[in-house]
Motif scaffolding. Structure first.
Motif, mmCIF file in Angstrom:
data_model
loop_
_atom_site.group_PDB
_atom_site.id
_atom_site.type_symbol
_atom_site.label_atom_id
_atom_site.label_comp_id
_atom_site.label_asym_id
_atom_site.label_seq_id
_atom_site.Cartn_x
_atom_site.Cartn_y
_atom_site.Cartn_z
ATOM 1 N N MET A 109 1.064 -1.172 -0.093
ATOM 2 C CA MET A 109 0.045 -0.012 0.119
ATOM 3 C C MET A 109 0.925 1.218 0.032
ATOM 4 O O MET A 109 1.685 1.357 1.060
ATOM 5 N N ARG A 110 0.702 2.164 -1.090
ATOM 6 C CA ARG A 110 1.460 3.217 -1.077
ATOM 7 C C ARG A 110 0.713 4.277 -0.001
ATOM 8 O O ARG A 110 -0.304 4.140 0.034
ATOM 9 N N LEU A 111 1.318 5.391 -0.012
ATOM 10 C CA LEU A 111 0.868 6.462 0.835
ATOM 11 C C LEU A 111 -0.118 7.412 0.290
ATOM 12 O O LEU A 111 -1.082 7.976 0.853
ATOM 13 N N LEU A 112 -0.001 7.217 -1.294
ATOM 14 C CA LEU A 112 -1.147 7.866 -2.041
ATOM 15 C C LEU A 112 -2.377 7.127 -1.691
ATOM 16 O O LEU A 112 -3.508 8.043 -1.373
ATOM 17 N N THR A 113 -2.344 5.840 -1.450
ATOM 18 C CA THR A 113 -3.727 5.038 -1.076
ATOM 19 C C THR A 113 -4.226 5.378 0.272
ATOM 20 O O THR A 113 -5.279 5.889 0.696
ATOM 21 N N HIS A 114 -3.252 5.410 1.180
ATOM 22 C CA HIS A 114 -3.436 5.844 2.625
ATOM 23 C C HIS A 114 -4.137 7.264 2.736
ATOM 24 O O HIS A 114 -5.052 7.344 3.349
ATOM 25 N N ASN A 115 -3.605 8.152 1.929
ATOM 26 C CA ASN A 115 -4.313 9.585 1.812
ATOM 27 C C ASN A 115 -5.620 9.372 1.487
ATOM 28 O O ASN A 115 -6.295 10.502 1.317
ATOM 29 N N MET A 116 -6.172 8.527 0.576
ATOM 30 C CA MET A 116 -7.465 8.201 0.137
ATOM 31 C C MET A 116 -8.349 7.380 1.003
ATOM 32 O O MET A 116 -9.444 7.486 0.764
ATOM 33 N N LEU A 117 -8.026 6.910 2.059
ATOM 34 C CA LEU A 117 -8.551 5.989 2.811
ATOM 35 C C LEU A 117 -9.105 6.577 3.976
ATOM 36 O O LEU A 117 -8.301 7.289 4.627
ATOM 37 N N SER A 118 -10.639 6.305 4.304
ATOM 38 C CA SER A 118 -10.936 6.939 5.823
ATOM 39 C C SER A 118 -11.636 5.723 6.487
ATOM 40 O O SER A 118 -11.786 4.719 5.724
#
Lengths: 122, 257
Positions: free
Chosen positions: A1-10
């Motif tokens: 998991m990239r931090l791009l994805t982390h930034n899109m997850l809630s």
């Protein structure tokens, strides 16, 4: 998991009002080089919650991002390289994403976050 | 020249994961046929909802290839086995996507709203008893409930949230899902649509529908609503419905005479 994805997850648990950003619990981080693409970074910059990215990258052991960022920084190659590395090259391979409100942990195994909810959370 | 779609021999598998079949091939063929448009579209984020074996998202990444090097790919599936198999399929083809085990886009819709330029969906479209929907495992790949619409009707409003202003949605449907009704529903949300590929197999008649936000349609829709605001709406609507009833009645009458 990239931090791009982390930034899109809630956190998607029923009743949670402020489920972003998910706190990262790190067991294993891997780095994978990807081609640098300034256009992609410039496109994404406005959509990224900067503080969430800074905190996430710090929890993954990378503290080169400035605490604040603004669009004028996109002219700096040095800034773009750091943004690129934090957003796209750091992967959470094993660990968990923790709901900031309830403490519920969403496991991340083999780089894949599992956001499935239990019946009483839907 | 390297192949532009995923190779079946490199597609990973698992007993609980739907293998690529006619519906998957039809969607990939539609994407391949639309390749020039997709490249001109210059997507930043592309997403598959319900990635199964990974055949489709892998093929999309290969179809766009190096020429769309500003694109990132994401894929979700409710079946954890499917997401793992998708990872293996992507790896076997040397392409990459961000994978999330989740129900449609749960956990993503809030932050990803309005950011996705291309969504591809091969939904569970097979008409089944309603209780078969959401049982998990491989059944989640096909069990579609009444008219095969239960999951489709959940996906469409989420796709509407995720799609950017220039966003495109490609979706597999079956005649039994009543694609024309789906297109009408999406039209009310301001989308134009086109059946980009139609294919009849021994078992089913597949339609691949492409949707995009049509600002002319939205304009037309708001014209109707502006009439409504002036107070003539009820009159106009009742006239319209009478007209359609009348023509329907005439049509039926014609048939019976």
């Amino acid at each position: 998991m990239r931090l791009l994805t982390h930034n899109m997850l809630s956190s998607n648990i029923k009743g949670v009002a402020n489920g972003f950003p998910l706190r990262i619990e790190v067991e294993k981080v891997v780095e994978k080089q990807v081609d640098f693409n300034a256009d992609f970074l410039k496109n994404m910059f406005a959509k990224i919650e900067w503080k969430a990215l800074v905190d996430a990258s710090r929890s993954m052991g990378y503290s080169e991002l400035p605490g604040d960022a603004n669009p004028s920084m996109l002219d700096s190659d040095d800034f773009l390289q750091k943004f690129h590395h934090a957003l796209l090259e750091l992967h959470l391979e094993e660990g968990a994403l923790v709901c900031p409100e309830t403490g519920r942990k969403f496991p991340v195994n083999k780089g894949i976050p599992n956001m499935l909810l239990h019946e009483d959370e839907v | 020249m390297p192949s532009r779609t995923a190779q079946i021999r490199f597609v990973s598998s698992h007993p609980e994961v739907y293998e690529p079949c006619d519906d998957s091939f039809a969607l990939v063929d539609a994407l391949l046929a639309d390749r020039t448009n997709l490249l001109e579209h210059r997507p930043t984020l592309c997403m598959e909802i319900g990635c199964g074996s990974g055949y489709i998202i892998t093929s999309l990444a290969l179809i766009l290839g190096q020429e769309a090097n500003g694109a990132y790919y994401m894929a979700t599936d409710i079946n954890p086995h499917a997401v793992k198999v998708t990872r293996e399929t992507l790896d076997a083809h040397g392409v990459d996507a961000e994978l999330i085990t989740t129900d449609i886009a749960s956990g993503l819709a809030r932050r990803l709203a309005g950011l996705v330029d291309v969504i591809v969906v091969n939904p569970p479209y097979v008409p089944t008893p309603e209780e078969e929907v959401g049982r998990g495992g491989i059944a989640s790949a096909w069990a579609g409930g009444e008219n095969g619409r239960s999951v489709i009707d959940k996906i469409l409003p989420i796709a509407d949230i995720l799609l950017s202003d220039k966003g495109w949605l490609y979706m597999v449907t079956l005649t039994a899902n009543s694609p024309s009704d789906i297109c009408r529903q999406m039209r009310q949300k301001g989308y134009a649509s086109r059946i980009v590929l139609q294919r009849s197999t021994e078992e089913e008649s597949l339609h691949i529908v492409k949707f995009w936000r049509d600002f002319d349609t939205q304009g037309a829709a708001s014209d109707i609503y502006s009439v409504k605001k002036t107070g003539h709406a009820n009159l106009v609507e009742s006239l319209l419905s009478q007209c359609s009833q009348l023509s329907f009645w005439r049509h039926n009458n014609g048939n019976s005479s």
